[in-house]
Design a protein around this motif. Structure first.
Motif, PDB file in Angstrom:
ATOM      1  N   VAL A 134       0.808  -1.227   0.000  1.00  0.00           N
ATOM      2  CA  VAL A 134       0.000   0.000   0.000  1.00  0.00           C
ATOM      3  C   VAL A 134       0.844   1.281   0.000  1.00  0.00           C
ATOM      4  O   VAL A 134       0.282   2.376  -0.028  1.00  0.00           O
ATOM      5  N   ALA A 135       2.175   1.153   0.018  1.00  0.00           N
ATOM      6  CA  ALA A 135       3.042   2.331  -0.093  1.00  0.00           C
ATOM      7  C   ALA A 135       4.336   1.916  -0.775  1.00  0.00           C
ATOM      8  O   ALA A 135       4.935   0.895  -0.415  1.00  0.00           O
ATOM      9  N   VAL A 136       4.755   2.711  -1.750  1.00  0.00           N
ATOM     10  CA  VAL A 136       5.905   2.379  -2.594  1.00  0.00           C
ATOM     11  C   VAL A 136       6.690   3.655  -2.879  1.00  0.00           C
ATOM     12  O   VAL A 136       6.109   4.743  -2.995  1.00  0.00           O
ATOM     13  N   ARG A 137       8.002   3.479  -3.007  1.00  0.00           N
ATOM     14  CA  ARG A 137       8.838   4.601  -3.447  1.00  0.00           C
ATOM     15  C   ARG A 137       9.816   4.104  -4.508  1.00  0.00           C
ATOM     16  O   ARG A 137      10.349   2.998  -4.416  1.00  0.00           O
ATOM     17  N   GLN A 138      10.019   4.933  -5.503  1.00  0.00           N
ATOM     18  CA  GLN A 138      11.062   4.676  -6.500  1.00  0.00           C
ATOM     19  C   GLN A 138      11.734   5.994  -6.829  1.00  0.00           C
ATOM     20  O   GLN A 138      11.128   6.867  -7.463  1.00  0.00           O
ATOM     21  N   GLY A 139      12.953   6.169  -6.374  1.00  0.00           N
ATOM     22  CA  GLY A 139      13.660   7.426  -6.610  1.00  0.00           C
ATOM     23  C   GLY A 139      12.920   8.598  -6.007  1.00  0.00           C
ATOM     24  O   GLY A 139      12.657   8.638  -4.801  1.00  0.00           O
ATOM     25  N   ASN A 140      12.521   9.546  -6.851  1.00  0.00           N
ATOM     26  CA  ASN A 140      11.801  10.742  -6.396  1.00  0.00           C
ATOM     27  C   ASN A 140      10.285  10.583  -6.433  1.00  0.00           C
ATOM     28  O   ASN A 140       9.570  11.568  -6.234  1.00  0.00           O
ATOM     29  N   ALA A 141       9.804   9.379  -6.683  1.00  0.00           N
ATOM     30  CA  ALA A 141       8.367   9.132  -6.764  1.00  0.00           C
ATOM     31  C   ALA A 141       7.901   8.322  -5.553  1.00  0.00           C
ATOM     32  O   ALA A 141       8.497   7.313  -5.201  1.00  0.00           O
ATOM     33  N   LEU A 142       6.816   8.792  -4.922  1.00  0.00           N
ATOM     34  CA  LEU A 142       6.233   8.170  -3.740  1.00  0.00           C
ATOM     35  C   LEU A 142       4.754   7.948  -4.011  1.00  0.00           C
ATOM     36  O   LEU A 142       4.100   8.781  -4.648  1.00  0.00           O
ATOM     37  N   ALA A 143       4.201   6.832  -3.527  1.00  0.00           N
ATOM     38  CA  ALA A 143       2.781   6.572  -3.740  1.00  0.00           C
ATOM     39  C   ALA A 143       2.204   5.799  -2.563  1.00  0.00           C
ATOM     40  O   ALA A 143       2.861   4.905  -2.021  1.00  0.00           O
ATOM     41  N   THR A 144       0.975   6.167  -2.176  1.00  0.00           N
ATOM     42  CA  THR A 144       0.253   5.430  -1.141  1.00  0.00           C
ATOM     43  C   THR A 144      -1.158   5.126  -1.633  1.00  0.00           C
ATOM     44  O   THR A 144      -1.769   5.931  -2.340  1.00  0.00           O
ATOM     45  N   SER A 145      -1.675   3.961  -1.221  1.00  0.00           N
ATOM     46  CA  SER A 145      -3.055   3.587  -1.558  1.00  0.00           C
ATOM     47  C   SER A 145      -4.067   4.440  -0.811  1.00  0.00           C
ATOM     48  O   SER A 145      -5.211   4.570  -1.234  1.00  0.00           O
ATOM     49  N   HIS A 196       3.361  13.743   4.339  1.00  0.00           N
ATOM     50  CA  HIS A 196       3.632  14.951   3.549  1.00  0.00           C
ATOM     51  C   HIS A 196       4.983  15.559   3.920  1.00  0.00           C
ATOM     52  O   HIS A 196       5.666  16.123   3.069  1.00  0.00           O
ATOM     53  N   ARG A 197       5.374  15.413   5.194  1.00  0.00           N
ATOM     54  CA  ARG A 197       6.696  15.886   5.602  1.00  0.00           C
ATOM     55  C   ARG A 197       7.792  15.049   4.954  1.00  0.00           C
ATOM     56  O   ARG A 197       8.822  15.573   4.509  1.00  0.00           O
ATOM     57  N   LEU A 198       7.578  13.728   4.888  1.00  0.00           N
ATOM     58  CA  LEU A 198       8.520  12.852   4.185  1.00  0.00           C
ATOM     59  C   LEU A 198       8.664  13.292   2.736  1.00  0.00           C
ATOM     60  O   LEU A 198       9.791  13.396   2.206  1.00  0.00           O
ATOM     61  N   PHE A 199       7.536  13.580   2.077  1.00  0.00           N
ATOM     62  CA  PHE A 199       7.605  14.008   0.684  1.00  0.00           C
ATOM     63  C   PHE A 199       8.264  15.371   0.551  1.00  0.00           C
ATOM     64  O   PHE A 199       9.088  15.589  -0.348  1.00  0.00           O
ATOM     65  N   THR A 200       7.932  16.288   1.440  1.00  0.00           N
ATOM     66  CA  THR A 200       8.554  17.615   1.399  1.00  0.00           C
ATOM     67  C   THR A 200      10.066  17.502   1.567  1.00  0.00           C
ATOM     68  O   THR A 200      10.836  18.211   0.891  1.00  0.00           O
ATOM     69  N   ASP A 201      10.521  16.583   2.420  1.00  0.00           N
ATOM     70  CA  ASP A 201      11.962  16.343   2.577  1.00  0.00           C
ATOM     71  C   ASP A 201      12.567  15.784   1.291  1.00  0.00           C
ATOM     72  O   ASP A 201      13.713  16.104   0.947  1.00  0.00           O
TER      73      ASP A 201
END
Length: 201
Positions: A162-173, A185-190
């Motif tokens: 339900v959550a994946v990251r590849q390089g600069n791309a992040l996704a959650t179900s 959102h803080r993780l993504f902002t970082d």
């Protein structure tokens, strides 16, 4: 350090909630509908909503191809629910005319957790997010059937990715923007900040 400018694709879906969460996470948050607005951001959130509708509107607004190009060039991007589907390189059961942006080597199943009336909340332990598990809101949520070697699984729920990251791309179900917990959102902002630091070198 200057706050990164993070856009939210504002064609359909829960745009306002993402703008609020990004602001709380230390970003300058802006809605994005057109190519010139896309060109002005350091990162982008693809919100929940209806993935087929979002992809068709992205074509209509002339933003789909510029977005694909920027993601290929390393633009940090985060997709929730429908946004996860848009970031998938392949959809297991696409609707007619449905397109994706791509960026994560994964196969996604649409509406895998059930219909609207089967929506639920669950605690999700996400790699890279400190503290207690994140409360995930699952609304007609997809799950990831499989990932390629380049993609990193960050979380599972009941045996499903339900959550994946590849390089600069992040996704959650799921929808962390609906809970008041801004850690994802803080993780993504970082991630956006880190990309900006690399580009500045």
């Amino acid at each position: 350090m200057t706050a990164p400018v993070v856009g939210v694709l504002a064609l359909q879906g829960d745009v306002r909630e993402h703008l609020t969460a990004l602001t709380a996470a230390g970003a300058v948050a802006r809605p994005v509908r057109r190519p010139d607005e896309l060109a002005a951001v350091d990162g982008l959130v693809l919100p929940g909503g209806e993935s087929t509708t979002i992809s068709k509107l992205a074509v209509l607004f002339g933003v789909l191809e510029p977005l694909r190009a920027r993601v290929r060039d390393g633009l940090p991007v985060y997709g929730t629910c429908a946004g996860m589907i848009l970031l998938a390189d392949k959809i297991l059961d696409p609707r007619s005319g449905q397109e994706t942006i791509g960026g994560i080597d994964m196969i996604v199943r649409r509406n895998a957790f059930g219909r609207q009336n089967e929506s639920f909340e669950a605690a999700v332990d996400i790699q890279g997010v400190d503290g207690d598990p994140v409360e995930g809101v699952f609304i007609r949520a997809p799950w990831v059937e499989s990932v390629g070697a380049a993609a990193e699984v960050l979380a599972e729920h009941e045996g499903h990715i339900v959550a994946v990251r590849q390089g600069n791309a992040l996704a959650t179900s799921f929808h962390p923007e609906l809970t008041g917990d801004h850690r994802v959102h803080r993780l993504f902002t970082d991630m956006v900040r880190a990309r900006g630091a690399v580009d500045a070198l």
